[in-house]
Design a protein around this motif. Structure first.
Motif, mmCIF file in Angstrom:
data_model
loop_
_atom_site.group_PDB
_atom_site.id
_atom_site.type_symbol
_atom_site.label_atom_id
_atom_site.label_comp_id
_atom_site.label_asym_id
_atom_site.label_seq_id
_atom_site.Cartn_x
_atom_site.Cartn_y
_atom_site.Cartn_z
ATOM 1 N N SER A 124 0.840 -1.199 0.000
ATOM 2 C CA SER A 124 0.000 0.000 0.000
ATOM 3 C C SER A 124 0.878 1.252 0.000
ATOM 4 N N VAL A 125 0.554 2.197 -0.870
ATOM 5 C CA VAL A 125 1.288 3.458 -0.973
ATOM 6 C C VAL A 125 0.278 4.597 -0.986
ATOM 7 N N ARG A 126 0.549 5.632 -0.164
ATOM 8 C CA ARG A 126 -0.340 6.786 -0.107
ATOM 9 C C ARG A 126 0.294 7.971 -0.832
ATOM 10 N N CYS A 127 -0.491 8.635 -1.675
ATOM 11 C CA CYS A 127 -0.021 9.833 -2.369
ATOM 12 C C CYS A 127 0.063 10.985 -1.380
ATOM 13 N N HIS A 128 1.204 11.674 -1.349
ATOM 14 C CA HIS A 128 1.387 12.783 -0.412
ATOM 15 C C HIS A 128 0.680 14.060 -0.878
ATOM 16 N N SER A 129 0.171 14.073 -2.107
ATOM 17 C CA SER A 129 -0.523 15.259 -2.602
ATOM 18 C C SER A 129 -2.024 15.196 -2.350
ATOM 19 N N CYS A 130 -2.647 14.049 -2.715
ATOM 20 C CA CYS A 130 -4.103 13.960 -2.599
ATOM 21 C C CYS A 130 -4.570 12.991 -1.527
ATOM 22 N N GLY A 131 -3.657 12.188 -0.959
ATOM 23 C CA GLY A 131 -4.027 11.239 0.083
ATOM 24 C C GLY A 131 -4.575 9.923 -0.412
ATOM 25 N N ARG A 132 -4.675 9.757 -1.723
ATOM 26 C CA ARG A 132 -5.195 8.507 -2.279
ATOM 27 C C ARG A 132 -4.276 7.341 -1.903
ATOM 28 N N ARG A 133 -4.877 6.196 -1.601
ATOM 29 C CA ARG A 133 -4.114 5.009 -1.223
ATOM 30 C C ARG A 133 -4.330 3.927 -2.292
ATOM 31 N N ASP A 134 -3.211 3.426 -2.860
ATOM 32 C CA ASP A 134 -3.278 2.427 -3.922
ATOM 33 C C ASP A 134 -2.297 1.301 -3.643
ATOM 34 N N GLN A 135 -2.483 0.188 -4.350
ATOM 35 C CA GLN A 135 -1.568 -0.933 -4.279
ATOM 36 C C GLN A 135 -0.562 -0.846 -5.422
ATOM 37 N N TRP A 136 0.741 -0.921 -5.083
ATOM 38 C CA TRP A 136 1.801 -0.869 -6.084
ATOM 39 C C TRP A 136 2.756 -2.039 -5.866
ATOM 40 N N PRO A 137 3.511 -2.421 -6.895
ATOM 41 C CA PRO A 137 4.468 -3.535 -6.731
ATOM 42 C C PRO A 137 5.459 -3.273 -5.613
ATOM 43 N N TYR A 138 5.735 -4.298 -4.808
ATOM 44 C CA TYR A 138 6.701 -4.187 -3.715
ATOM 45 C C TYR A 138 8.091 -3.951 -4.311
ATOM 46 N N PRO A 139 8.874 -3.001 -3.786
ATOM 47 C CA PRO A 139 10.210 -2.739 -4.343
ATOM 48 C C PRO A 139 11.114 -3.960 -4.266
ATOM 49 N N GLU A 140 11.807 -4.235 -5.379
ATOM 50 C CA GLU A 140 12.710 -5.375 -5.444
ATOM 51 C C GLU A 140 13.994 -4.959 -6.145
ATOM 52 N N LEU A 141 15.055 -5.714 -5.896
ATOM 53 C CA LEU A 141 16.338 -5.506 -6.560
ATOM 54 C C LEU A 141 16.898 -6.859 -6.950
ATOM 55 N N CYS A 142 17.352 -6.968 -8.204
ATOM 56 C CA CYS A 142 17.955 -8.215 -8.674
ATOM 57 C C CYS A 142 19.473 -8.063 -8.630
ATOM 58 N N CYS A 143 20.123 -8.824 -7.764
ATOM 59 C CA CYS A 143 21.578 -8.795 -7.655
ATOM 60 C C CYS A 143 22.197 -9.583 -8.809
ATOM 61 N N PRO A 144 23.377 -9.176 -9.305
ATOM 62 C CA PRO A 144 24.034 -9.954 -10.361
ATOM 63 C C PRO A 144 24.302 -11.408 -9.996
ATOM 64 N N CYS A 145 24.321 -11.728 -8.698
ATOM 65 C CA CYS A 145 24.537 -13.128 -8.308
ATOM 66 C C CYS A 145 23.308 -13.981 -8.561
ATOM 67 N N GLY A 146 22.184 -13.348 -8.952
ATOM 68 C CA GLY A 146 20.959 -14.078 -9.238
ATOM 69 C C GLY A 146 19.921 -14.005 -8.144
#
Length: 237
Positions: A54-76
């Motif tokens: 869940s992420v809330r917009c700091h301008s309008c307050g709307r709350r939406d579902q967005w992809p969870y942040p991820e990072l792919c390491c070169p090790c796989g």
């Protein structure tokens, strides 16, 4: 963009992670609030419910579902970046956005436009996101069949075929070799996209065959994970 130092717990590589920014329906850029100091977690098994935040917009307050942040390491290893929980009460509107950047002079060289990803919610979305990326790279006439053929080739374009693995398991050696044989038979290049990364022997075989490997997170942004993919992302076909 918010930057966060990240160390892979598997291979100890250090990364500078930049959180993705999404457009809120009100027009303001919105990003998941990263939690500094919290340990990152390797993703060993995916579930669709755990891949959204869940992420809330700091301008309008709307709350939406967005992809969870991820990072792919070169090790796989695919790492999940910790995020601060969304407050349940109140919000502070941010200042209005500044003026847009001035246009480049007519004599200046036009930079390559930024890739506009497609958020992945289904396996079909993963194929569509890969098709968008191939088009952005410069491939012409990208075709996506309505029904996946027995060859498991999801995308075809002038000079290339692509396979998109949207399962929750790392892409296996057999997938790499099947793609290579199909590409060899049709005298084109092959490209692989995966949501869950690649098995070690699959990565090694792809490196030996110069097959570009990309990992996609749920924002729909492919990231190169081997030298062939780096070269393709830099220069295009």
């Amino acid at each position: 963009m918010e930057s966060l130092p990240v160390r892979c717990p598997v291979c100890s590589r250090d990364h500078a992670y930049l959180t993705p920014v999404y457009p809120c329906p009100c027009g303001s850029p919105t990003a998941p609030p990263l939690m500094r100091g919290a340990p990152v977690e390797p993703i060993t098994r995916r579930t669709w419910d755990d891949d959204w935040v869940s992420v809330r917009c700091h301008s309008c307050g709307r709350r939406d579902q967005w992809p969870y942040p991820e990072l792919c390491c070169p090790c796989g290893t695919v790492l999940r970046i910790p995020v601060r929980p969304v407050a349940t009460r109140g919000f502070t509107p941010s200042a209005p956005p500044g003026p847009p950047p001035a246009p480049l002079p007519r004599t200046a060289a036009q930079p390559r436009p930024a890739f506009q990803p497609l958020v992945i919610r289904t396996a079909r979305d993963a194929v569509s996101a890969a098709a968008l990326y191939l088009t952005w790279l410069g491939y012409r006439d990208v075709v996506q069949p309505e029904v996946r053929p027995t060859s498991r080739i999801d995308l075809r374009a002038a000079g290339v075929i692509a396979q998109v693995d949207s399962t929750t398991r790392p892409t296996a050696l057999r997938d790499v070799e099947c793609l290579w044989l199909n590409a060899l038979h049709t005298s084109v290049s092959g490209v692989l996209f995966s949501l869950a990364g690649y098995a070690d022997d699959a990565r090694s075989r792809a490196n030996g065959l110069s097959i570009p490997l990309f990992v996609m997170d749920l924002t729909g942004t492919p990231r190169p994970v081997n030298g062939a993919a780096d070269a393709l992302a830099r220069t295009g076909p």
